[in-house]
Scaffold this motif. Structure first.
Motif, PDB file in Angstrom:
ATOM      1  N   ILE A   5       0.966   4.091  38.870  1.00  4.96           N
ATOM      2  CA  ILE A   5      -0.128   3.921  37.786  1.00  4.96           C
ATOM      3  C   ILE A   5      -1.238   4.734  37.980  1.00  4.96           C
ATOM      4  CG2 ILE A   5      -1.870   2.127  36.944  1.00  4.96           C
ATOM      5  CD1 ILE A   5      -0.168  -0.182  37.727  1.00  4.96           C
ATOM      6  N   ARG A   6      -1.629   5.031  39.322  1.00 10.23           N
ATOM      7  CA  ARG A   6      -2.665   5.982  39.493  1.00 10.23           C
ATOM      8  C   ARG A   6      -2.290   7.254  39.568  1.00 10.23           C
ATOM      9  NH1 ARG A   6      -3.587   0.818  41.817  1.00 10.23           N
ATOM     10  NH2 ARG A   6      -2.551   1.070  43.866  1.00 10.23           N
ATOM     11  N   SER A  13      -2.784   4.822  30.777  1.00  6.28           N
ATOM     12  CA  SER A  13      -1.822   4.224  31.879  1.00  6.28           C
ATOM     13  C   SER A  13      -2.781   3.112  32.737  1.00  6.28           C
ATOM     14  CB  SER A  13      -1.516   5.496  32.218  1.00  6.28           C
ATOM     15  OG  SER A  13      -2.425   6.401  33.159  1.00  6.28           O
ATOM     16  N   GLN A  14      -3.548   3.823  33.649  1.00  6.54           N
ATOM     17  CA  GLN A  14      -4.245   2.975  34.593  1.00  6.54           C
ATOM     18  C   GLN A  14      -5.162   2.105  33.681  1.00  6.54           C
ATOM     19  OE1 GLN A  14      -6.364   5.181  37.622  1.00  6.54           O
ATOM     20  NE2 GLN A  14      -6.528   3.346  38.774  1.00  6.54           N
ATOM     21  N   GLY A  15      -5.056   0.876  33.927  1.00  3.27           N
ATOM     22  CA  GLY A  15      -5.939   0.018  33.106  1.00  3.27           C
ATOM     23  C   GLY A  15      -7.527   0.083  33.375  1.00  3.27           C
ATOM     24  N   THR A  25      -7.966  -5.718  45.119  1.00  4.41           N
ATOM     25  CA  THR A  25      -6.792  -4.917  45.617  1.00  4.41           C
ATOM     26  C   THR A  25      -6.896  -5.173  47.218  1.00  4.41           C
ATOM     27  OG1 THR A  25      -6.518  -3.038  44.215  1.00  4.41           O
ATOM     28  CG2 THR A  25      -5.905  -2.703  46.187  1.00  4.41           C
ATOM     29  N   TYR A  59       2.799  -6.472  39.406  1.00  5.76           N
ATOM     30  CA  TYR A  59       1.883  -5.286  39.485  1.00  5.76           C
ATOM     31  C   TYR A  59       2.348  -4.818  40.864  1.00  5.76           C
ATOM     32  CZ  TYR A  59      -2.566  -2.992  40.641  1.00  5.76           C
ATOM     33  OH  TYR A  59      -3.463  -2.219  40.857  1.00  5.76           O
ATOM     34  N   ASN A  89      -0.071  -9.121  34.862  1.00  7.15           N
ATOM     35  CA  ASN A  89       0.118  -7.646  34.730  1.00  7.15           C
ATOM     36  C   ASN A  89       1.517  -7.225  35.008  1.00  7.15           C
ATOM     37  OD1 ASN A  89      -0.224  -4.776  34.740  1.00  7.15           O
ATOM     38  ND2 ASN A  89      -1.803  -4.682  36.213  1.00  7.15           N
ATOM     39  N   TYR A 119      -7.592 -11.159  35.354  1.00 10.26           N
ATOM     40  CA  TYR A 119      -7.552 -11.258  33.749  1.00 10.26           C
ATOM     41  C   TYR A 119      -8.030 -12.538  33.421  1.00 10.26           C
ATOM     42  CZ  TYR A 119      -5.594  -6.767  34.559  1.00 10.26           C
ATOM     43  OH  TYR A 119      -5.114  -5.601  35.191  1.00 10.26           O
ATOM     44  N   LYS A 150     -12.770  -6.400  35.739  1.00 10.56           N
ATOM     45  CA  LYS A 150     -12.416  -6.482  34.455  1.00 10.56           C
ATOM     46  C   LYS A 150     -13.246  -7.125  33.381  1.00 10.56           C
ATOM     47  CE  LYS A 150      -8.236  -4.615  35.691  1.00 10.56           C
ATOM     48  NZ  LYS A 150      -7.965  -3.967  37.135  1.00 10.56           N
ATOM     49  N   ARG A 191     -15.848  -1.835  42.559  1.00 13.40           N
ATOM     50  CA  ARG A 191     -14.857  -2.524  43.610  1.00 13.40           C
ATOM     51  C   ARG A 191     -15.403  -3.502  44.225  1.00 13.40           C
ATOM     52  NH1 ARG A 191     -11.565  -1.811  42.074  1.00 13.40           N
ATOM     53  NH2 ARG A 191      -9.983  -1.656  43.609  1.00 13.40           N
ATOM     54  N   TYR A 240      -2.661  -5.235  28.486  1.00 11.20           N
ATOM     55  CA  TYR A 240      -1.550  -4.413  28.417  1.00 11.20           C
ATOM     56  C   TYR A 240      -0.665  -4.821  27.573  1.00 11.20           C
ATOM     57  CZ  TYR A 240      -3.612  -3.663  32.997  1.00 11.20           C
ATOM     58  OH  TYR A 240      -4.530  -3.483  33.813  1.00 11.20           O
ATOM     59  N   ARG A 272       4.217   1.063  29.631  1.00  9.39           N
ATOM     60  CA  ARG A 272       3.083   0.141  29.460  1.00  9.39           C
ATOM     61  C   ARG A 272       1.981   0.870  29.176  1.00  9.39           C
ATOM     62  NH1 ARG A 272      -0.566  -2.218  34.407  1.00  9.39           N
ATOM     63  NH2 ARG A 272      -1.410  -0.242  33.758  1.00  9.39           N
TER      64      ARG A 272
HETATM   65  N1  GLN Z   1      -4.980  -3.048  37.404  1.00  8.26           N
HETATM   66  C1  GLN Z   1      -4.821  -1.518  36.824  1.00  8.26           C
HETATM   67  C2  GLN Z   1      -3.708  -1.464  36.200  1.00  8.26           C
HETATM   68  O1  GLN Z   1      -2.530  -2.172  36.399  1.00  8.26           O
HETATM   69  C3  GLN Z   1      -5.086  -0.575  38.087  1.00  8.26           C
HETATM   70  C4  GLN Z   1      -5.908  -1.144  39.145  1.00  8.26           C
HETATM   71  C5  GLN Z   1      -6.217  -0.226  40.231  1.00  8.26           C
HETATM   72  O2  GLN Z   1      -5.572   0.888  40.033  1.00  8.26           O
HETATM   73  N2  GLN Z   1      -6.700  -0.380  41.181  1.00  8.26           N
HETATM   74  O3  GLN Z   1      -3.504  -0.298  35.449  1.00  8.26           O
END
Ligand code: GLN
Length: 390
Positions: free
Chosen positions: A16-17, A32-34, A97, A121, A170, A201, A232, A240, A317, A361
């Motif tokens: 994702i990142r 992409s990254q939410g 996280t 996730y 997710n 969420y 969110k 954070r 998403y 996604r």
């Molecule tokens: N929850 C977000 C996602 O799924 C990302 C969260 C994160 O990168 N810490 O995209």
């Protein structure tokens, strides 16, 4: 040379990142990254400005400032319907996280098993492995992404230490029904397992669906570690700020893990975030309506662009089926999409246990104009692939 830990051999960095970094590199719209591309509420920005002048600027109590825990307990008591004690039942963490990692390290011994629904996730697998535990995957089956009851029972028969529940989920946007949650809860009680709930969420649910906190079911508070965050709910993913809510016998230990991992979440941000926690109830209704509008706008655009998707019930998403566009890998498709179409998505394979690679996604936590521009670009997708439009 000495060798790095073998724990790190079985997973990669976050896909994702990674997609965010590639999106930035090519200047693509990053779905992409939410995370939102709009600002948090004014109240939070004003509070942050004030805090710069008046502090605090030094460490807070490691498990969260007194004021933050009080305000959080008051809000969550209303939503969860539980008499949460701010002094003994909350640990404030650096995002959800950290909350999830702390929860896992608090309950798992090396060799323990942990049930994870697939798709998941991606952090959950890394968290499990970093604790020396072992995932047991239970599929959520399309089209409704329900679990098979016998499969879940079989997973519990392996005597897992915990089950991870992402609700609303997710990446598929599933909102677990009260019946599904009761089924999970009964098994957790019967087999004496913890439930680690990721509920970030909790306030993004598409009507008529409703979120049920698993900790609120009879006999479940005792064995549930509810993890969530302010990211969110108040559009402050970069602050954070996350937390654990659990009974004192769990938080006492979670505080130890948290203390040695990060010491504490940023003190000035905890102070400024009070402006969010103290929002009136209408705020959460408006947030829900905002995301319903974004979902409708984006899904309508996807439909017009001739893309097939799984309708989300919650979270922000949407999984799009790409089987019609490629027989190759979803990772390559996402790279192509970034470079040629200018929109970034996450390859679905990073969420599934099995070899499922026909989904990507997108997230729709973006300004209307960003979503409209993304749709404009996605409308050209079929043309770029020289497929007939539908
Ligand atoms: N929850 C977000 C996602 O799924 C990302 C969260 C994160 O990168 N810490 O995209």
């Amino acid at each position: 040379m000495p060798k790095i830990s073998t724990r790190l051999e079985s997973f990669t960095d976050s896909v994702i990142r990674r997609m965010t970094r590639i999106a930035l590199q090519y200047g693509a719209i990053n779905l992409s990254q939410g995370f939102p591309d709009f600002d948090p509420p004014e109240e939070l920005k004003t509070a942050l400005k004030e805090v710069a002048k008046s502090g605090p600027h030094q460490y807070e109590i490691t498990w969260g400032s007194h004021k933050f825990r009080e305000a959080l307990a008051e809000k969550q008591r209303k939503f969860m319907g539980l008499p949460i004690d701010a002094n003994s039942e909350i640990v404030v963490t650096c995002g959800s996280t950290e909350a999830m990692m702390v929860a896992m390290m608090t309950v798992c011994n090396p060799g323990d098993k942990v049930i994870i629904f697939s798709p998941f996730y991606e952090n959950y697998v890394a968290d499990t492995i970093l604790c020396g535990a072992e995932p047991i995957y239970v599929p959520l089956n399309p089209p409704n992404f329900t679990f098979n009851k016998d499969e879940l029972i079989k997973a519990f028969e392996e005597r897992p230490k915990a089950l991870i529940l992402c609700n609303p989920s997710n990446p598929i946007g599933k909102v677990f029904t009260p019946e599904e949650l009761e089924f999970i809860a009964d098994l957790a009680k019967e087999y004496d397992a913890f439930v680690i709930a990721d509920e970030v969420y909790e306030h993004i649910v598409m009507k008529p669906y409703q979120h049920t906190y698993i900790a609120s079911l009879p006999g479940m508070f005792e064995r549930t570690i509810s993890c969530s965050s302010l990211s969110k709910t108040y559009s402050i993913t970069g602050w954070r700020l996350g937390y654990i809510i659990a009974p004192a016998y769990i938080t006492e230990n979670a505080r130890k893990v948290h203390d040695f991992l990060t010491v504490g979440a940023a003190a000035p941000l905890q102070e400024a975030a009070l402006a969010g926690l103290q929002m009136p109830e209408e705020y959460y209704e408006e947030l829900q309506d905002l995301y319903i509008r974004k979902k409708d706008l984006f899904l309508d655009g996807l439909k017009k662009a001739g893309l097939k998707y799984v309708e989300p019930q919650g979270a922000y998403y949407v999984m799009v089926d790409i089987s019609e566009f490629t027989e190759g890998s979803d990772v390559e498709f996402c790279e192509w999409l970034i470079k040629e179409v200018g929109v970034a998505a996450v390859p679905g394979s990073s969420f599934f246990r099995d070899d499922i690679n026909h989904y990507i996604r997108f997230h729709f936590a973006k300004k209307e104009e960003t979503l409209i521009e993304a749709i404009k670009r996605l409308t050209l997708l079929r043309e770029k692939l020289q497929l007939r439009s539908v």
